[in-house]
Design an enzyme around this catalytic site. Structure first.
Site, PDB file in Angstrom:
ATOM      1  N   GLY A  23      -0.495   8.380  -6.310  1.00  0.00           N
ATOM      2  CA  GLY A  23      -1.015   9.393  -5.127  1.00  0.00           C
ATOM      3  C   GLY A  23      -2.414   9.018  -4.652  1.00  0.00           C
ATOM      4  O   GLY A  23      -2.796   9.962  -3.935  1.00  0.00           O
ATOM      5  N   ASN A  25      -3.115   7.028  -2.135  1.00  0.00           N
ATOM      6  CA  ASN A  25      -3.118   7.110  -0.749  1.00  0.00           C
ATOM      7  C   ASN A  25      -2.946   8.553  -0.049  1.00  0.00           C
ATOM      8  O   ASN A  25      -3.462   9.091   0.858  1.00  0.00           O
ATOM      9  CB  ASN A  25      -1.790   6.370  -0.334  1.00  0.00           C
ATOM     10  CG  ASN A  25      -2.086   4.987  -0.177  1.00  0.00           C
ATOM     11  OD1 ASN A  25      -3.023   4.411   0.655  1.00  0.00           O
ATOM     12  ND2 ASN A  25      -1.727   4.216  -1.114  1.00  0.00           N
ATOM     13  N   ARG A  77      24.926   8.547  -5.492  1.00  0.00           N
ATOM     14  CA  ARG A  77      23.760   8.180  -4.768  1.00  0.00           C
ATOM     15  C   ARG A  77      23.561   9.165  -3.088  1.00  0.00           C
ATOM     16  O   ARG A  77      22.856   9.698  -2.766  1.00  0.00           O
ATOM     17  CB  ARG A  77      23.749   6.782  -4.275  1.00  0.00           C
ATOM     18  CG  ARG A  77      22.324   6.197  -3.677  1.00  0.00           C
ATOM     19  CD  ARG A  77      21.124   6.249  -4.652  1.00  0.00           C
ATOM     20  NE  ARG A  77      19.909   6.186  -4.192  1.00  0.00           N
ATOM     21  CZ  ARG A  77      18.906   5.997  -4.789  1.00  0.00           C
ATOM     22  NH1 ARG A  77      18.736   5.765  -6.094  1.00  0.00           N
ATOM     23  NH2 ARG A  77      17.811   5.374  -4.422  1.00  0.00           N
ATOM     24  N   HIS A 121       2.322  -0.748   3.578  1.00  0.00           N
ATOM     25  CA  HIS A 121       2.637  -1.612   2.803  1.00  0.00           C
ATOM     26  C   HIS A 121       1.375  -2.652   2.461  1.00  0.00           C
ATOM     27  O   HIS A 121       0.552  -2.826   3.344  1.00  0.00           O
ATOM     28  CB  HIS A 121       3.813  -2.699   3.596  1.00  0.00           C
ATOM     29  CG  HIS A 121       4.090  -3.670   2.706  1.00  0.00           C
ATOM     30  ND1 HIS A 121       4.955  -3.512   1.631  1.00  0.00           N
ATOM     31  CD2 HIS A 121       3.773  -5.194   2.755  1.00  0.00           C
ATOM     32  CE1 HIS A 121       5.179  -4.852   1.163  1.00  0.00           C
ATOM     33  NE2 HIS A 121       4.533  -5.674   1.730  1.00  0.00           N
TER      34      HIS A 121
HETATM   35  C1  GRF Z   1       0.232   1.182  -2.830  1.00  0.00           C
HETATM   36  O1  GRF Z   1      -0.072   0.029  -2.841  1.00  0.00           O
HETATM   37  C2  GRF Z   1       1.167   1.257  -1.568  1.00  0.00           C
HETATM   38  O2  GRF Z   1       0.761   0.292  -0.513  1.00  0.00           O
HETATM   39  C3  GRF Z   1       2.405   0.725  -2.236  1.00  0.00           C
HETATM   40  O3  GRF Z   1       2.451   1.560  -3.268  1.00  0.00           O
HETATM   41  C4  GRF Z   1       1.200   1.791  -3.942  1.00  0.00           C
HETATM   42  C5  GRF Z   1       0.872   3.334  -4.118  1.00  0.00           C
HETATM   43  O4  GRF Z   1      -0.204   3.781  -4.594  1.00  0.00           O
HETATM   44  N1  GRF Z   1       3.403   0.892  -1.372  1.00  0.00           N
HETATM   45  P1  GRF Z   1      -0.654   5.143  -4.622  1.00  0.00           P
HETATM   46  O5  GRF Z   1       0.555   6.056  -5.451  1.00  0.00           O
HETATM   47  O6  GRF Z   1      -0.979   5.702  -3.231  1.00  0.00           O
HETATM   48  O7  GRF Z   1      -1.900   5.211  -5.400  1.00  0.00           O
END
Ligand code: GRF
Length: 219
Positions: A23, A25, A77, A121
């Site tokens: 998490g 991000n 699912r 991404h």
């Molecule tokens: C990031 O590299 C994002 O781009 C990818 O998964 C990772 C997530 O990291 N899709 P976090 O959980 O936000 O630390």
């Protein structure tokens, strides 16, 4: 298209963030809302498919409602897909942000949140994206190919894998001695944690238009 005028005093953009892991991000989004880098925005919920995701702790520490919806809890699912959509809908979001969410998004949800769901991404799309390119695999592939520049992309989510309209991209230089882990961290720090909050702020202020599968960022 998510219609927002960007006028002062409008209702804040209701954002749900979907996560699976650490998490960081999510943290970048929380910090950006707090320090005013993201305006007109409220994080109304966090959804994880993994009850042990550290991202859930981050939500709790910041007083953000959260829930876990795991495929393991449901017989099929289809039932999981239904419950996941119900969970998202329950927060009445204007925007859904996939921030390291490692579950295939149900088609019904893609349709319902067309141009209202974004993903980060960790590559410069269309390089190193699509099926099988997630997490460290992306950075391993980039190093194996010997590219000199990598980066990250924020895009709207459509029916394909990493194929939706691109909103923002940021490049990051590869260093000679990079390992996949070191490169992954630099891409996060220099690109992901910057362009994901920026994209949310642009959307919250009515600055992103979509037409013909492309976006235009308004001044
Ligand atoms: C990031 O590299 C994002 O781009 C990818 O998964 C990772 C997530 O990291 N899709 P976090 O959980 O936000 O630390």
């Amino acid at each position: 298209m998510l219609e927002r005028t960007g006028a002062a005093g409008q209702k804040p953009l209701r954002v749900v963030v979907m996560v699976s892991g650490g998490g960081t991000n999510l943290q970048a989004i929380i910090d950006s809302v707090k320090d005013g880098t993201i305006t007109n925005t409220k994080i109304v919920g966090v959804i994880s498919n993994n009850k042990n995701a550290y991202a859930l702790k981050r939500a709790e520490e910041n007083g953000i409602p959260s829930m876990c919806v795991s495929p393991k809890e449901f017989e099929t699912r289809d039932i999981f897909n239904e419950k996941l959509l119900e969970a998202v809908d329950s927060y009445e979001p204007d925007l859904v942000v996939l921030a390291g969410f490692l579950v295939v998004i149900p088609p019904e949800m893609i349709k319902k949140y067309e141009n209202r769901m974004i993903n980060i991404h960790p590559s410069l799309i269309p390089s190193f994206c699509g099926k099988g390119y997630y997490g460290l695999k992306v950075h391993e592939a980039a190093l194996a190919r010997g590219v000199k520049v990598v980066g990250a992309t924020v895009h709207f989510v459509d029916e394909g894998t990493d194929t939706g309209p691109i909103i923002l991209q940021k490049a990051v230089e590869v260093q000679q001695e990079d390992t996949p882990e070191v490169l992954q961290h630099r891409v996060m720090e220099q690109a992901e944690w910057k362009i994901l909050p920026r994209a949310i702020d642009l959307i919250a202020n009515g600055k992103v238009q979509v037409a013909d599968h492309k976006t235009t960022i308004l001044p």
